[in-house]
Design a protein around this motif. Structure first.
Motif, short mmCIF file in Angstrom:
data_model
loop_
_atom_site.label_atom_id
_atom_site.label_comp_id
_atom_site.label_asym_id
_atom_site.label_seq_id
_atom_site.Cartn_x
_atom_site.Cartn_y
_atom_site.Cartn_z
N PHE A 5 0.86 -1.19 0.00
CA PHE A 5 0.00 0.00 0.00
C PHE A 5 0.89 1.24 0.00
CE2 PHE A 5 -2.30 -3.35 2.33
CZ PHE A 5 -3.35 -3.53 1.45
N PRO A 6 1.28 1.73 -1.18
CA PRO A 6 2.21 2.86 -1.25
C PRO A 6 1.63 4.15 -0.68
CG PRO A 6 1.72 1.98 -3.45
CD PRO A 6 0.89 1.23 -2.47
N LEU A 7 2.52 5.04 -0.23
CA LEU A 7 2.11 6.35 0.26
C LEU A 7 1.25 7.05 -0.79
CD1 LEU A 7 5.33 7.81 1.89
CD2 LEU A 7 3.26 7.03 3.04
N GLY A 8 0.18 7.68 -0.35
CA GLY A 8 -0.70 8.43 -1.24
C GLY A 8 -1.80 7.61 -1.88
N SER A 9 -1.72 6.29 -1.80
CA SER A 9 -2.77 5.47 -2.42
C SER A 9 -4.02 5.48 -1.54
CB SER A 9 -2.28 4.03 -2.64
OG SER A 9 -1.96 3.40 -1.43
N TYR A 10 -5.15 5.22 -2.15
CA TYR A 10 -6.42 5.16 -1.43
C TYR A 10 -6.75 3.71 -1.16
CZ TYR A 10 -7.07 10.10 -2.22
OH TYR A 10 -6.91 11.45 -2.20
N VAL A 11 -7.19 3.44 0.05
CA VAL A 11 -7.53 2.09 0.49
C VAL A 11 -8.82 2.14 1.30
CG1 VAL A 11 -5.13 1.29 0.49
CG2 VAL A 11 -6.11 2.27 2.57
N VAL A 12 -9.41 0.98 1.52
CA VAL A 12 -10.61 0.86 2.34
C VAL A 12 -10.25 0.13 3.62
CG1 VAL A 12 -12.93 -0.14 2.49
CG2 VAL A 12 -12.13 0.87 0.35
N ASP A 13 -10.64 0.68 4.76
CA ASP A 13 -10.52 0.02 6.05
C ASP A 13 -11.71 -0.94 6.12
OD1 ASP A 13 -10.67 -0.73 8.74
OD2 ASP A 13 -10.17 1.26 9.50
N THR A 14 -11.44 -2.24 6.01
CA THR A 14 -12.52 -3.22 5.95
C THR A 14 -13.27 -3.37 7.26
OG1 THR A 14 -11.01 -5.06 6.44
CG2 THR A 14 -11.38 -4.52 4.11
N ARG A 15 -12.71 -2.86 8.34
CA ARG A 15 -13.41 -2.93 9.63
C ARG A 15 -14.59 -1.97 9.66
NH1 ARG A 15 -8.75 -1.19 13.48
NH2 ARG A 15 -8.88 0.45 11.92
N THR A 16 -14.45 -0.83 8.96
CA THR A 16 -15.49 0.21 9.01
C THR A 16 -16.07 0.54 7.64
OG1 THR A 16 -13.84 1.95 8.74
CG2 THR A 16 -14.38 1.29 11.00
N GLY A 17 -15.38 0.16 6.56
CA GLY A 17 -15.82 0.53 5.22
C GLY A 17 -15.37 1.91 4.81
N ARG A 18 -14.59 2.60 5.65
CA ARG A 18 -14.14 3.96 5.35
C ARG A 18 -13.01 3.95 4.33
NH1 ARG A 18 -12.55 7.00 10.67
NH2 ARG A 18 -12.29 8.71 9.21
N LEU A 19 -13.03 4.93 3.43
CA LEU A 19 -11.96 5.13 2.47
C LEU A 19 -10.93 6.06 3.10
CD1 LEU A 19 -11.18 4.60 -0.58
CD2 LEU A 19 -12.06 6.89 -0.98
N GLY A 20 -9.66 5.75 2.93
CA GLY A 20 -8.61 6.60 3.47
C GLY A 20 -7.41 6.62 2.56
N GLN A 21 -6.63 7.68 2.67
CA GLN A 21 -5.39 7.81 1.92
C GLN A 21 -4.24 7.39 2.82
OE1 GLN A 21 -4.47 11.77 0.55
NE2 GLN A 21 -3.12 10.98 -1.04
N VAL A 22 -3.35 6.56 2.31
CA VAL A 22 -2.21 6.08 3.08
C VAL A 22 -1.24 7.25 3.29
CG1 VAL A 22 -0.25 4.48 3.13
CG2 VAL A 22 -2.45 3.74 2.18
N MET A 23 -1.00 7.57 4.57
CA MET A 23 -0.12 8.68 4.92
C MET A 23 1.23 8.22 5.45
SD MET A 23 -2.12 10.97 3.93
CE MET A 23 -1.16 12.41 4.32
N ASP A 24 1.25 7.08 6.17
CA ASP A 24 2.48 6.62 6.82
C ASP A 24 2.20 5.26 7.44
OD1 ASP A 24 5.07 6.66 7.75
OD2 ASP A 24 4.78 8.31 9.16
N THR A 25 3.23 4.68 8.02
CA THR A 25 3.07 3.50 8.86
C THR A 25 3.75 3.79 10.18
OG1 THR A 25 5.08 2.46 8.03
CG2 THR A 25 3.03 1.87 6.94
N HIS A 26 3.21 3.20 11.23
CA HIS A 26 3.78 3.40 12.56
C HIS A 26 3.40 2.21 13.44
CE1 HIS A 26 5.31 5.48 16.06
NE2 HIS A 26 4.18 5.21 16.68
N ALA A 27 4.40 1.61 14.05
CA ALA A 27 4.20 0.50 14.99
C ALA A 27 3.37 -0.63 14.38
CB ALA A 27 3.56 1.02 16.28
N GLY A 28 3.62 -0.90 13.10
CA GLY A 28 2.92 -2.00 12.45
C GLY A 28 1.54 -1.66 11.91
N TYR A 29 1.11 -0.44 12.05
CA TYR A 29 -0.19 0.00 11.56
C TYR A 29 -0.01 0.97 10.40
CZ TYR A 29 -2.59 -2.04 15.54
OH TYR A 29 -3.10 -2.92 16.46
N VAL A 30 -1.01 1.04 9.54
CA VAL A 30 -1.03 1.99 8.44
C VAL A 30 -1.85 3.20 8.90
CG1 VAL A 30 -1.67 2.36 6.02
CG2 VAL A 30 -0.87 0.11 6.77
N GLN A 31 -1.30 4.39 8.70
CA GLN A 31 -1.99 5.64 9.07
C GLN A 31 -2.79 6.11 7.86
OE1 GLN A 31 -1.59 6.79 12.33
NE2 GLN A 31 -0.56 4.81 12.42
#
Length: 99
Positions: A5-31
């Motif tokens: 999931f490259p920086l700037g790409s749009y993804v869906v959080d399958t837990r909530t269905g929300r669309l988000g733009q990948v900003m960074d990763t931290h502690a094993g999570y995608v921001q």
């Protein structure tokens, strides 16, 4: 950074269905950040997928068109009305608009 999931790409959080733009990763999570701005949230990479074309088109803001100097905002007015501008003795921050 997660190469899937490259920086700037749009993804869906399958837990909530929300669309988000990948900003960074931290502690094993995608921001992720909402497409139109707002507060970022953390999502485990296992709960992310790329959106369908319809999902992306419905929620991702359109890019400003070339030649739009102000990104869709009207040019600032600096006069032409009475009773409010610096030239009329009013507050300079009022930019020529009357109240």
């Amino acid at each position: 950074m997660n190469d899937e999931f490259p920086l700037g790409s749009y993804v869906v959080d399958t837990r909530t269905g929300r669309l988000g733009q990948v900003m960074d990763t931290h502690a094993g999570y995608v921001q992720l950040r909402p497409p139109r701005g707002g507060i970022e949230w953390s999502c485990p990479p296992s709960a992310i997928r790329f959106p369908s074309d319809a999902e992306a088109e419905a929620q991702v803001p359109a890019q400003p068109q070339a030649g739009t100097a102000s990104g869709g905002r009207s040019p600032e007015r600096t006069g032409g009305r009475t009773g409010g501008g610096a030239e009329a003795g009013g507050n300079a921050g009022e930019r020529g608009w009357s109240r």
